[in-house]
Design a protein around this motif. Structure first.
Motif, PDB file in Angstrom:
ATOM      1  N   ILE A 271       6.498   0.111  -6.473  1.00  0.00           N
ATOM      2  CA  ILE A 271       7.052   1.209  -7.268  1.00  0.00           C
ATOM      3  C   ILE A 271       5.989   1.990  -8.042  1.00  0.00           C
ATOM      4  CG2 ILE A 271       8.598   1.772  -9.189  1.00  0.00           C
ATOM      5  CD1 ILE A 271      10.366  -0.597  -8.166  1.00  0.00           C
ATOM      6  N   PRO A 272       5.053   1.330  -8.771  1.00  0.00           N
ATOM      7  CA  PRO A 272       4.061   2.134  -9.505  1.00  0.00           C
ATOM      8  C   PRO A 272       3.232   3.043  -8.605  1.00  0.00           C
ATOM      9  CG  PRO A 272       4.045  -0.138 -10.279  1.00  0.00           C
ATOM     10  CD  PRO A 272       4.882  -0.111  -9.040  1.00  0.00           C
ATOM     11  N   ILE A 273       2.904   2.570  -7.389  1.00  0.00           N
ATOM     12  CA  ILE A 273       2.102   3.384  -6.478  1.00  0.00           C
ATOM     13  C   ILE A 273       2.945   4.548  -5.950  1.00  0.00           C
ATOM     14  CG2 ILE A 273       0.449   3.268  -4.584  1.00  0.00           C
ATOM     15  CD1 ILE A 273      -0.015   1.169  -6.759  1.00  0.00           C
ATOM     16  N   CYS A 311       1.700   1.974   8.601  1.00  0.00           N
ATOM     17  CA  CYS A 311       0.491   1.645   7.829  1.00  0.00           C
ATOM     18  C   CYS A 311       0.611   0.352   7.032  1.00  0.00           C
ATOM     19  CB  CYS A 311       0.165   2.791   6.863  1.00  0.00           C
ATOM     20  SG  CYS A 311       0.120   4.415   7.643  1.00  0.00           S
ATOM     21  N   TYR A 312       1.738  -0.324   7.157  1.00  0.00           N
ATOM     22  CA  TYR A 312       1.988  -1.466   6.276  1.00  0.00           C
ATOM     23  C   TYR A 312       1.034  -2.628   6.520  1.00  0.00           C
ATOM     24  CZ  TYR A 312       4.379  -5.053   3.604  1.00  0.00           C
ATOM     25  OH  TYR A 312       4.668  -6.036   2.711  1.00  0.00           O
ATOM     26  N   SER A 314      -2.119  -2.701   7.065  1.00  0.00           N
ATOM     27  CA  SER A 314      -3.326  -2.545   6.246  1.00  0.00           C
ATOM     28  C   SER A 314      -2.988  -2.672   4.759  1.00  0.00           C
ATOM     29  CB  SER A 314      -3.965  -1.177   6.510  1.00  0.00           C
ATOM     30  OG  SER A 314      -4.356  -1.050   7.853  1.00  0.00           O
ATOM     31  N   TYR A 315      -1.868  -2.102   4.375  1.00  0.00           N
ATOM     32  CA  TYR A 315      -1.466  -2.086   2.965  1.00  0.00           C
ATOM     33  C   TYR A 315      -1.165  -3.490   2.442  1.00  0.00           C
ATOM     34  CZ  TYR A 315       1.548  -0.828  -1.062  1.00  0.00           C
ATOM     35  OH  TYR A 315       2.139  -0.721  -2.304  1.00  0.00           O
ATOM     36  N   LYS A 316      -0.483  -4.308   3.263  1.00  0.00           N
ATOM     37  CA  LYS A 316      -0.019  -5.606   2.777  1.00  0.00           C
ATOM     38  C   LYS A 316      -1.156  -6.575   2.487  1.00  0.00           C
ATOM     39  CE  LYS A 316       0.867  -7.841   7.272  1.00  0.00           C
ATOM     40  NZ  LYS A 316       1.908  -8.399   8.149  1.00  0.00           N
ATOM     41  N   GLU A 317      -2.373  -6.293   3.030  1.00  0.00           N
ATOM     42  CA  GLU A 317      -3.523  -7.138   2.720  1.00  0.00           C
ATOM     43  C   GLU A 317      -3.826  -7.143   1.223  1.00  0.00           C
ATOM     44  OE1 GLU A 317      -6.969  -6.205   4.997  1.00  0.00           O
ATOM     45  OE2 GLU A 317      -5.827  -5.881   6.858  1.00  0.00           O
ATOM     46  N   TYR A 318      -3.397  -6.089   0.534  1.00  0.00           N
ATOM     47  CA  TYR A 318      -3.691  -5.947  -0.896  1.00  0.00           C
ATOM     48  C   TYR A 318      -2.453  -6.189  -1.757  1.00  0.00           C
ATOM     49  CZ  TYR A 318      -7.700  -3.856   1.330  1.00  0.00           C
ATOM     50  OH  TYR A 318      -8.797  -3.657   2.124  1.00  0.00           O
ATOM     51  N   LEU A 335      -4.887   3.741   0.052  1.00  0.00           N
ATOM     52  CA  LEU A 335      -4.250   3.741   1.368  1.00  0.00           C
ATOM     53  C   LEU A 335      -3.042   4.677   1.405  1.00  0.00           C
ATOM     54  CD1 LEU A 335      -4.500  -0.063   2.243  1.00  0.00           C
ATOM     55  CD2 LEU A 335      -5.720   1.824   3.348  1.00  0.00           C
ATOM     56  N   MET A 336      -2.255   4.680   0.335  1.00  0.00           N
ATOM     57  CA  MET A 336      -1.106   5.592   0.304  1.00  0.00           C
ATOM     58  C   MET A 336      -1.561   7.046   0.244  1.00  0.00           C
ATOM     59  SD  MET A 336       2.235   4.285  -1.718  1.00  0.00           S
ATOM     60  CE  MET A 336       3.168   2.845  -1.174  1.00  0.00           C
TER      61      MET A 336
END
Length: 393
Positions: A271-273, A311-312, A314-318, A335-336
């Motif tokens: 949510i914050p992103i 793109c998830y 790559s994103y989920k690594e963080y 990434l977003m």
């Protein structure tokens, strides 16, 4: 400050709440309702404590004049205890089966599993005439109220976000509560009942405000941890402008247009992103009344679906262990932002033209790109129409 001891029974307090409406549980600094929801044994043991003459913590109220003769009493501490008793008297739950029996004047009474009307008359009367220890404060300004609340709860099992509410100041606390009660946080975002009781939604909002303040106000955050949000909460006391409030309010309104229904991917970590990306999507010259944005709300939702489809990985690594760390937070933002710029063919989001998003208020139609489609070609009204052209139409 004046402190007085108020001499009221449960019956008196309930009448004040039900009929006269002089008892108020909505002071901005108060925790959200439902903190004891799902814990019937805890509520049952409060009833048992009253009947067994065990110690019950005091209730603290702010006494304020509403006319020459009438006063209102805002509960600062004790809301959960009072509402638990009121709900029991109203028959909204039975006592837990494990509730111990009590002895009153040498007579034993069973309590387990009983609604209020099932209790023996002696027990009903004992509850209604029970007197909480109630302290009323008068002539207390906001700073003093915040300090009282913080000290009362400093050793109590409040979550850090709940303590943060007092640190923000009364005015900011009222604003934060208004945002949390809006449809985006209350209906669209994915928070469990337990998360809401712990005020995780409040923590998420403070994280979002902190990231926005980092972007527009230069606030230096070390992480998005609960400790850091407490530090930020203290920082914005008397230091959060009307312009900042208006921008955040508009962002939430934009997201409510983008997500007309509950969205399972709008979780605490995302949510914050997403709020930060909505800030990017709206642009600097948006007009909420005329629905003029850099990227319209429905197009934003299409991009959101595309991002989590494509793109998830790559994103989920963080998003795993240590996700509150600054470096992982910044990486999720990066990434977003990269996906957003590529999807809408923006070299720099701040340089994009504005679009009139009025058409976005209707359901998506077949001539609009699917979530996994590339951005439309230059020359369509998606990215090529300037604000001046829109207004000329």
């Amino acid at each position: 400050m004046i402190r007085t001891t108020l001499n009221w029974t449960v019956k008196n307090l309930k009448n004040m709440n039900d009929d006269r409406h002089t008892l108020d549980f909505s002071h901005p600094i108060q925790r959200q309702s439902g903190q004891w929801d799902g814990d019937r044994l805890k509520k049952s043991l409060l009833v048992h404590s009253i009947l067994a003459n065990y110690p019950v913590p005091p209730v603290y109220c702010l006494k304020e004049a509403v006319s020459e003769k009438d006063y209102s009493y805002s509960v600062l501490d004790g809301k959960q205890r009072l509402t638990a008793i009121f709900d029991y008297v109203d028959g909204r739950y039975p006592l837990d089966a494990e509730t111990p029996s009590v002895s009153i004047d040498g007579t034993a009474y069973e309590l387990g599993g009983k609604y209020f009307t099932d209790l023996d008359l002696e027990c009903q009367q004992e509850i209604l005439r029970f007197k909480f220890t109630i302290y009323g404060f008068e002539d207390a300004d906001d700073d003093l109220i915040e300090e009282i609340f913080f000290r009362l709860n400093n050793s109590a099992p409040l979550s850090k976000p709940q303590k943060s509410m007092a640190l923000t100041g009364v005015r900011n606390a009222a604003f934060i509560k208004s945002i949390l009660s809006d449809r985006f946080f209350s209906e669209i975002c994915q928070f469990s009942a337990l998360q809401r009781r712990k005020s995780d939604d409040m923590c998420t909002l403070l994280q979002s405000m902190m990231l926005l303040d980092g972007r527009h106000g230069g606030y230096e955050f070390s992480s998005i941890s609960a400790d850091e949000t407490m530090r930020y909460a203290a920082y914005i006391k008397n230091n959060y402008s009307e312009e900042q409030k208006e921008r955040l309010f508009d962002i939430i309104g934009y997201l409510e247009k983008a997500f007309p229904e509950k969205e399972k991917l709008l979780k605490k970590i995302n949510i914050p992103i997403v709020i930060l990306m909505a800030d990017t999507a709206m642009g600097t010259e948006y007009d909420c009344i005329r629905n003029i944005y850099r990227v319209g709300p429905m197009y934003f939702r299409q991009w959101f679906a595309y991002f989590f489809d494509e793109c998830y990985d790559s994103y989920k690594e963080y998003c795993s262990s240590g996700s509150i760390k600054k470096e992982k937070t910044l990486k999720r933002i990066e990434l977003m932002e990269l996906s957003f710029k590529e999807y809408f063919e923006l070299d720099n989001p701040d340089e994009a033209g504005q679009e009139n998003a009025g058409a976005d208020e209707s359901p998506l139609t077949d001539d609009r790109p699917a979530a996994d489609s590339p951005p439309v070609e230059s020359g369509t009204d998606r990215t090529d129409k300037t604000r001046e052209e829109t207004e000329a139409e």
